[in-house]
Design a protein around this motif. Structure first.
Motif, PDB file in Angstrom:
ATOM      1  N   LYS A   1       0.573  -0.891  -0.238  1.00  0.00           N
ATOM      2  CA  LYS A   1       0.107  -0.417   0.004  1.00  0.00           C
ATOM      3  C   LYS A   1       0.839   1.297   0.118  1.00  0.00           C
ATOM      4  O   LYS A   1       2.180   1.566   0.721  1.00  0.00           O
ATOM      5  N   LEU A   2       0.447   2.277  -0.662  1.00  0.00           N
ATOM      6  CA  LEU A   2       1.390   3.552  -0.644  1.00  0.00           C
ATOM      7  C   LEU A   2       0.103   4.614  -0.682  1.00  0.00           C
ATOM      8  O   LEU A   2      -0.948   4.407  -1.008  1.00  0.00           O
ATOM      9  N   LEU A   3       0.484   5.348   0.688  1.00  0.00           N
ATOM     10  CA  LEU A   3       0.004   6.152   1.168  1.00  0.00           C
ATOM     11  C   LEU A   3       0.056   7.894   0.529  1.00  0.00           C
ATOM     12  O   LEU A   3       0.917   8.205   0.590  1.00  0.00           O
ATOM     13  N   ALA A   4      -0.805   8.746   0.642  1.00  0.00           N
ATOM     14  CA  ALA A   4      -0.625  10.227  -0.269  1.00  0.00           C
ATOM     15  C   ALA A   4      -1.499  10.513   0.038  1.00  0.00           C
ATOM     16  O   ALA A   4      -2.952  10.307   0.613  1.00  0.00           O
ATOM     17  N   ALA A   5      -1.803  11.795   0.094  1.00  0.00           N
ATOM     18  CA  ALA A   5      -2.208  13.424   0.594  1.00  0.00           C
ATOM     19  C   ALA A   5      -2.184  14.731   0.159  1.00  0.00           C
ATOM     20  O   ALA A   5      -1.067  14.629   0.353  1.00  0.00           O
TER      21      ALA A   5
ATOM     22  N   ALA B   1       3.449   8.608   1.987  1.00  0.00           N
ATOM     23  CA  ALA B   1       4.755   8.543   1.157  1.00  0.00           C
ATOM     24  C   ALA B   1       5.229  10.136   0.045  1.00  0.00           C
ATOM     25  O   ALA B   1       6.582   9.817  -0.127  1.00  0.00           O
ATOM     26  N   PHE B   2       4.064  10.723  -0.214  1.00  0.00           N
ATOM     27  CA  PHE B   2       3.762  11.662  -0.843  1.00  0.00           C
ATOM     28  C   PHE B   2       3.078  12.402  -0.053  1.00  0.00           C
ATOM     29  O   PHE B   2       2.225  12.121  -0.777  1.00  0.00           O
ATOM     30  N   ALA B   3       3.083  13.902  -0.937  1.00  0.00           N
ATOM     31  CA  ALA B   3       2.087  15.072  -0.145  1.00  0.00           C
ATOM     32  C   ALA B   3       1.946  15.954  -1.769  1.00  0.00           C
ATOM     33  O   ALA B   3       2.963  15.995  -2.579  1.00  0.00           O
ATOM     34  N   GLY B   4       0.842  15.824  -1.766  1.00  0.00           N
ATOM     35  CA  GLY B   4       0.553  16.867  -3.173  1.00  0.00           C
ATOM     36  C   GLY B   4      -0.076  18.052  -2.559  1.00  0.00           C
ATOM     37  O   GLY B   4      -0.473  18.637  -1.749  1.00  0.00           O
ATOM     38  N   SER B   5       0.752  19.504  -2.940  1.00  0.00           N
ATOM     39  CA  SER B   5       0.629  20.423  -2.915  1.00  0.00           C
ATOM     40  C   SER B   5       0.746  21.356  -4.300  1.00  0.00           C
ATOM     41  O   SER B   5       1.485  21.262  -4.824  1.00  0.00           O
ATOM     42  N   ASP B   6      -0.400  22.416  -4.139  1.00  0.00           N
ATOM     43  CA  ASP B   6      -0.784  23.774  -5.189  1.00  0.00           C
ATOM     44  C   ASP B   6       0.893  25.075  -4.819  1.00  0.00           C
ATOM     45  O   ASP B   6       0.401  25.642  -5.835  1.00  0.00           O
ATOM     46  N   SER B   7       1.908  24.983  -3.735  1.00  0.00           N
ATOM     47  CA  SER B   7       2.971  26.071  -3.394  1.00  0.00           C
ATOM     48  C   SER B   7       4.101  25.283  -3.409  1.00  0.00           C
ATOM     49  O   SER B   7       3.262  23.545  -2.229  1.00  0.00           O
ATOM     50  N   ALA B   8       4.867  25.583  -3.632  1.00  0.00           N
ATOM     51  CA  ALA B   8       6.185  24.863  -3.200  1.00  0.00           C
ATOM     52  C   ALA B   8       6.251  24.777  -2.093  1.00  0.00           C
ATOM     53  O   ALA B   8       5.457  25.691  -1.006  1.00  0.00           O
TER      54      ALA B   8
END
Length: 377
Positions: free
Chosen positions: A58-62, A107-114
């Motif tokens: 399983k790969l978790l991200a948010a 494991a990774f995050a999504g972001s609209d800003s650096a």
């Protein structure tokens, strides 16, 4: 283990997804107030060229829900190709995603800003021997949707947009709006301006655009929290779009596919080019193509030209990043992380964006994204 599968039903499946109400593109705040997560659903399609390699478990991200629609499509196809692998992306907000990443929960995050410098520093605690970096993966236009009976085409420029959203222009037949829409009968009706109630990367990108193009009328720092007085707040891009859809005289900002899926008309922006520019994926791509990499080392954070006057370039855009560790990723998820992101950055993965209202990352930049993904440790 390497596994590749082909499925000739890919195009049909994507077409079905395009009209599915369940896959509406959402903004950067929490549009899923139930706290649930986004997974692939039924494993009925498979991308034609997914290298599963060492993917397992399983790969978790948010994080950012501006990329939720893209993630839904990517996850569905990836999991159909890689049997026994689960990718779980929780659509919440850019801020929540980064917090979860820096606490080692995903494991990774999504972001609209650096990442901000302090967030990079915090990431070093979980990225053993490394740090968090920004990988641009999803681009697209921020649309200004409106609801104005009898007005099918509306042009605005940056100063006018700023004055509408900070309450200085209060009526739809204001002379500033009328000047930009000669020949259009504008009603004598109050403007109902809607903004995001929660911290939002979409809000921040709107602020960056207005700060770069209408500084005299928008004297606010580009932050995720809505800065201006007045207006009305709604939760998530879905909430803003719902209000615009329902309220005659309303205007609000959200990702393009909210407008297309709900038949909400959108504003064309007078940028100083020969003609006002409509909010389309193609026009957003023209603006994103002028982006420059401002990150150093493996970090690929971009600098966008919000003040572009190039013909056909829609300037109000956002780019969503996947935030990962350059070094120090957890061994049990590294194979799946690299396999999944390799697919999302592939030609096929990026083509999905074009088909569903997003703007693909320019090839010159995307080639560096792929190289960086291959070197993740």
């Amino acid at each position: 283990m390497k596994l590749q599968r082909k499925n000739g039903l890919r195009a049909a499946a994507l077409g079905a997804l395009a009209v599915s109400g369940a896959l509406v593109l959402t903004g950067c705040g929490s549009d899923d107030n139930s706290g649930g997560s986004t997974t692939s659903g039924e494993k009925t399609t498979a991308a034609s060229n997914v290298a599963c390699d060492d993917a397992q478990g399983k790969l978790l991200a948010a994080g950012s829900s501006a990329q939720k629609n893209a993630m839904d499509l990517w996850v569905k196809e990836y999991m159909a190709a890689c049997t026994g692998v689960e990718v779980n992306y929780k659509s919440s907000s850019s801020g929540e995603g980064i917090v979860n990443f820096n606490q080692g929960r995903v494991a990774f995050a999504g972001s609209d800003s650096a990442l901000k410098p302090e967030e990079v520093e915090e990431s070093k605690k979980v990225c053993t021997g490394g740090q968090g970096i920004n990988l641009p993966m999803v681009g697209g236009p921020i649309a200004l949707g409106y609801n104005l009976s009898g007005v099918d085409q509306l042009n605005l420029d940056a100063p006018t947009i700023a004055k509408i959203f900070n309450g200085k222009i209060k009526n739809w037949n204001d002379p500033a709006i009328a000047k930009l829409n000669e020949g259009t009968e504008l009603p004598d009706k109050p403007i109902q301006a809607f903004h995001r109630s929660e911290d939002s990367g979409t809000t921040q990108n709107l602020g960056k655009y207005l700060g770069a193009t209408a500084e005299a009328d928008w004297p606010y720092e580009a932050e995720k929290k809505w800065p201006a007085p007045g207006g009305q707040a709604a939760s998530g891009s879905s909430g803003v779009a719902a209000q615009v859809k329902q309220v005659d005289g309303a205007i609000g900002y959200f990702e393009l596919s909210y407008a297309t899926s709900q038949s909400i008309p959108t504003v064309s922006i007078d940028t100083g080019a020969s003609a006002p520019v409509a909010a389309t994926s193609e026009n957003a791509s023209k603006a994103i193509a002028a982006a420059k990499i401002k990150g150093t080392g493996k970090d690929l954070a971009l600098e966008l030209d919000y003040a572009t006057t190039a013909e056909g370039a829609y300037p109000m855009v956002l780019v969503t990043y996947e935030v990962v560790c350059d070094t120090g990723n957890k061994a049990e998820t590294l194979g799946t992380l690299k396999s999944f992101l390799t697919y999302t950055a592939s030609d096929e993965g990026q083509k999905v964006l074009t088909d569903h209202g997003y703007a693909p990352i320019p090839q010159e930049i995307n080639s560096k994204v792929r190289e960086t993904i291959a070197g993740l440790k």
